[in-house]
Design an enzyme around this catalytic site. Structure first.
Site, PDB file in Angstrom:
ATOM      1  N   HIS A  10       0.231  -0.287  10.687  1.00 23.51           N
ATOM      2  CA  HIS A  10       0.965  -1.102  10.203  1.00 23.51           C
ATOM      3  C   HIS A  10       2.271  -1.515  11.149  1.00 23.51           C
ATOM      4  O   HIS A  10       2.724  -0.494  11.570  1.00 23.51           O
ATOM      5  CB  HIS A  10       1.520  -0.831   8.635  1.00 23.51           C
ATOM      6  N   ASP A  13      -0.309  -5.837   9.083  1.00 24.76           N
ATOM      7  CA  ASP A  13      -1.293  -5.196   9.920  1.00 24.76           C
ATOM      8  C   ASP A  13      -1.026  -5.330  11.219  1.00 24.76           C
ATOM      9  O   ASP A  13      -0.801  -6.480  11.613  1.00 24.76           O
ATOM     10  CB  ASP A  13      -2.946  -5.332   9.493  1.00 24.76           C
ATOM     11  N   GLU A  52       0.800  -1.329  -0.097  1.00 24.82           N
ATOM     12  CA  GLU A  52       0.091  -0.028   0.029  1.00 24.82           C
ATOM     13  C   GLU A  52       0.715   1.168  -0.083  1.00 24.82           C
ATOM     14  O   GLU A  52       0.540   2.448   0.533  1.00 24.82           O
ATOM     15  CB  GLU A  52      -0.924  -0.021   1.129  1.00 24.82           C
TER      16      GLU A  52
END
Length: 596
Positions: A533, A367, A343
Site C-alpha cells: 500500500h 495499492d 483493510e
C-alpha cells in the site's frame, strides 16, 4: 449530524515564540529589547498568515510576555505556554544570549532557534551555542540561519528563513495535533496484512497517540438497534440517490444481486458511513436519541476498517464508507476529510494522517499494484510512453476506497488539483462526484456485496507517495516518492486497467527518478517499496515529511527529495554529514522515540 464546531471542539495547539536576549542590564539589554521583540512579532505574523489549522482557521501564536534573558524569564515563558496550550516552540534572537539559561527544556515540544545573521550583534553565535547545548542535553532542535547578512535595523524575514520557519512550524503543528488523539481500529487484521497488526507501542511512543478498538460486530449492533441519526440517514440516502451514480455490474449474471438487494445494500453502506464517523469523533445527536455513551466517540483522528474478510464475506464492503469519509464533502456539504485506512492498514493510515496534517488536503489510499515499464506498455498496447511517464508508471489502484478528491476535478490556476476544503467550490465537489461511478462490488472478492468507487485520476498533478514500514530491531521507517499523476490515452488506459479490476479507481503515477539508489529507475522504486500500500498526497511534500519524521525520530529509508530541501535538527549533522541517510538512522536510534 456533526459539524466542525463539534468535531474540533477541543481546539488546536499554538505556536510559542520565545524572544531571547542578552541579560546584561545598564545598556546592553535595553538597546536590544525592541529589536528582539519585533523579531518575535514578525515571525508570529508570518506564521499566522501562512498556516491554517484543519478547520481552516489561521494558526495562533503566543509570544512570551517579556524577552528571555535568564532562567527566571525562561520559566515564566514555559508556564505561560503550558497554560495557553502551546505545542511548538520557536526561539528568535538577534544577539548573544546565555544558552542553557534561556533555552526551552520541554522534551516533547518540537523546537527551533532562529539566530539573526547580522554582524552588529552575534545572534549566530548564540544559535551555535544553544544548539550545542540542545545536542549535549539530548533535546534535538532545528537551527535557522539566513544565508545573507542583514543590517541590524532590517525587520524583513529573508526568503530562505521564511521557508525554514514555515516548514518547521507546519511539521511541528502536525506533531502537536496528533498528540493525545486516537487511532481507532475497527476490526482486526485483514487477510494477514502486517500493517493491520496495529502496533499500539508505535502509536504511543512515536506519535503520542493511544489505540482504541471496536469489533466489527459493533456495526451490526448499531445497525440493528438503530444507533444512528435516522433523520440524517434519510437526508444521506436521498443525496446518494441523486449524486452517486451506479455503474455497470461486472459480475457474472449468476452472481449479480437483485435490484431490491442492491437498494438494500445502498441503505446499509450509508448507515455504515454514519456509524464509522460517529465511532471516530462521536455525535451529540446520539445523546438526544438516548445513546449517551455512543455519542462520545473515540477521539480518533485516524481509523482503519478491517472489512475483508470478517465483514465482507457476509455484509456489504466498506468501500463507500472509506471513500466518503476520506473525501472533502458528503451529504452535509464541504468539510474537512476524515482519515480512514482500508483493510485497517495502520502503517498506511499513519502516513495518510501525516500527509493530511501537512497539507490540509484529502489523501488517496491505494495499492502499489503494478510497474508498467515502457517496453511492457508498448508490447501490450502499441503506445510509446513519453513525458513524465517516459521511464514507466506505477499503477495505483485498490478496491474502490480512494478519496473522490483524487479525481483531480478540482483546480488551481486551471490545472487539476486537490485542495483544502475551504478552497473547494460546490461546483468542484459536484465535478468530483460526477467523475465517480459506484460499481457493484466484485462478488468473487466481496461475497456480501456493496459498491466500489470507480474513477480515473487526471494527469499532471504533482503528488507525493509515502509509506511507513516497521522493521523488527529498528522500528518504523518512512519511504517517500515524489512524482506526477499521468494521463494515458483512453484506449491505453482501458487495456491496462482491465487486466486488474476496472471497477476500482486508478491513479497512474510516475515517480521522479534520480539515476541512483532506489530511484535509479521507476522499476527500482517499485522494487524497493516496502509494502503493498501507499498513501498519496497532492503536491511535493517530501521535504515536510522528512522534517516531520525527524521530529518523531522516524528515519527515512528512501526518498527522492533534493538534498538542499532536507531540513532536520542541527544535531543530525553530528552523526555524519556525508551520507545523510545513514546519519538519519543513527540519530533516530540515538535519541529514540519522542514520547518513550
Amino acid at each position: 449530524m456533526t459539524d466542525h464546531a463539534y468535531r474540533f471542539r477541543s481546539g488546536f495547539p499554538k505556536i510559542g515564540i520565545r524572544p531571547t536576549i542578552d541579560g546584561r542590564r545598564k545598556g546592553v539589554r535595553e538597546s536590544l529589547e525592541d529589536q528582539t521583540m519585533n523579531m518575535a512579532k514578525a515571525v508570529a505574523e508570518l506564521l499566522s498568515s501562512s498556516l491554517r489549522y484543519p478547520n481552516g482557521e489561521p494558526v495562533e501564536c503566543v509570544i512570551s510576555d517579556t524577552c528571555i534573558g535568564g532562567v527566571a524569564e525562561a520559566a515564566a515563558s514555559a508556564d505561560k505556554f503550558a497554560k495557553a496550550g502551546v505545542g511548538v516552540s520557536l526561539t528568535v534572537t538577534p544577539c548573544w544570549c546565555y544558552g542553557t539559561e534561556t533555552m526551552d527544556m520541554d522534551p516533547t515540544l518540537p523546537k527551533a532557534v532562529w539566530g539573526f545573521n547580522g554582524t552588529e550583534r552575534p545572534g549566530a553565535v548564540y544559535l551555535a551555542a544553544v544548539l550545542s547545548g540542545y545536542a549535549q542535553k539530548g533535546l534535538p532542535a532545528f537551527g535557522i540561519y539566513g544565508e545573507q547578512v542583514q543590517d541590524s535595523g532590517d525587520t524583513n524575514v529573508p526568503e530562505d528563513v521564511r521557508e525554514k520557519l514555515i516548514g518547521f512550524a507546519r511539521a511541528g503543528l502536525a506533531v502537536a495535533i496528533m498528540r493525545g488523539k486516537s487511532y481507532l481500529s475497527m476490526g482486526s487484521v485483514s487477510m494477514g496484512i502486517a500493517g493491520s497488526i496495529v502496533n499500539d507501542g508505535l502509536l504511543q511512543e512515536y506519535l503520542g497517540m493511544r489505540t482504541e478498538y471496536v469489533d466489527m460486530s459493533e456495526f451490526v449492533r448499531r445497525i440493528e438497534e438503530e444507533i444512528y441519526d435516522p433523520a440524517e440517514f434519510e437526508k444521506a440516502l436521498a443525496w446518494v440517490k441523486e449524486n452517486c451514480k451506479e455503474g455497470p455490474d461486472n459480475n457474472p449474471e449468476r452472481l449479480q444481486k437483485s435490484r431490491a438487494d442492491k437498494d438494500k445494500d445502498w441503505e446499509t453502506v450509508v448507515k455504515m458511513t454514519q456509524i464509522a464517523r460517529d465511532l471516530m469523533i462521536g455525535n451529540p445527536r446520539l445523546a438526544e436519541l438516548g445513546f449517551g455513551e455512543e455519542a462520545m466517540g473515540h477521539n480518533a483522528i485516524v481509523s482503519g476498517f478491517q472489512g475483508q474478510r470478517a465483514w465482507t464475506d457476509h455484509f456489504p464492503n466498506g468501500d463507500f464508507l472509506e471513500t466518503i469519509l476520506n473525501s472533502s464533502f458528503d451529504w452535509n456539504g464541504i468539510r474537512s476529510p476524515y482519515i480512514v485506512a482500508t483493510e485497517n492498514d495502520s502503517l498506511n493510515g499513519i502516513p495518510m494522517l501525516m500527509g493530511y496534517l501537512l497539507s490540509n488536503t484529502a489523501q488517496i489510499f491505494a495499492d502499489v499494484r503494478t510497474y508498467w515499464g515502457p517496453d511492457s506498455v508498448e508490447r501490450v498496447t502499441g503506445h510509446k510512453l513519453s513525458g513524465a511517464a517516459a521511464g514507466g508508471l506505477l499503477h495505483l489502484i485498490n478496491s474502490g476506497s480512494a478519496t473522490m478528491d483524487g479525481t483531480g476535478e478540482q483546480s488551481i490556476d486551471g490545472k487539476p488539483a486537490m485542495k483544502p476544503f475551504w478552497d473547494i467550490s460546490a461546483e468542484e465537489a459536484q465535478k468530483c462526484l460526477d467523475a465517480t461511478s459506484w460499481r457493484p462490488a466484485s462478488a468473487e472478492y466481496f461475497r456480501g456485496g456493496g459498491y466500489s468507487s470507480d474513477f480515473l485520476t487526471q494527469g499532471g498533478m504533482p503528488m507525493t507517495m509515502s509509506r511507513l514500514n516497521y522493521v523488527k530491531g529498528i522500528g518504523p521507517t518512512l519511504q517517500i516518492a515524489e512524482g506526477y499523476s499521468v494521463e494515458l490515452p483512453p484506449e491505453v488506459h482501458d487495456a491496462l486497467d482491465k487486466r486488474t479490476d476496472p471497477t476500482w479507481p486508478t491513479t497512474w503515477f510516475a515517480p521522479i527518478v534520480t539515476g541512483k539508489g532506489a530511484f535509479r529507475t521507476v522499476y527500482d522504486v517499485m522494487d524497493n517499496w516496502g509494502a503493498n500500500h501507499g498513501s498519496i498526497s497532492f503536491g511535493h511534500i517530501g521535504a515536510d515529511l522528512i522534517t516531520l519524521a525527524s521530529m518523531l525520530r522516524i528515519p527515512v529509508s528512501m526518498h527522492n527529495v533534493a538534498e538542499e530541501r532536507v531540513f532536520r535538527p542541527r544535531a543530525w549533522g553530528l552523526f555524519g554529514t556525508d551520507g545523510i541517510e545513514g546519519a538519519d538512522f543513527r540519530a533516530c536510534a540515538n535519541f529514540g522515540p519522542l514520547y518513550k
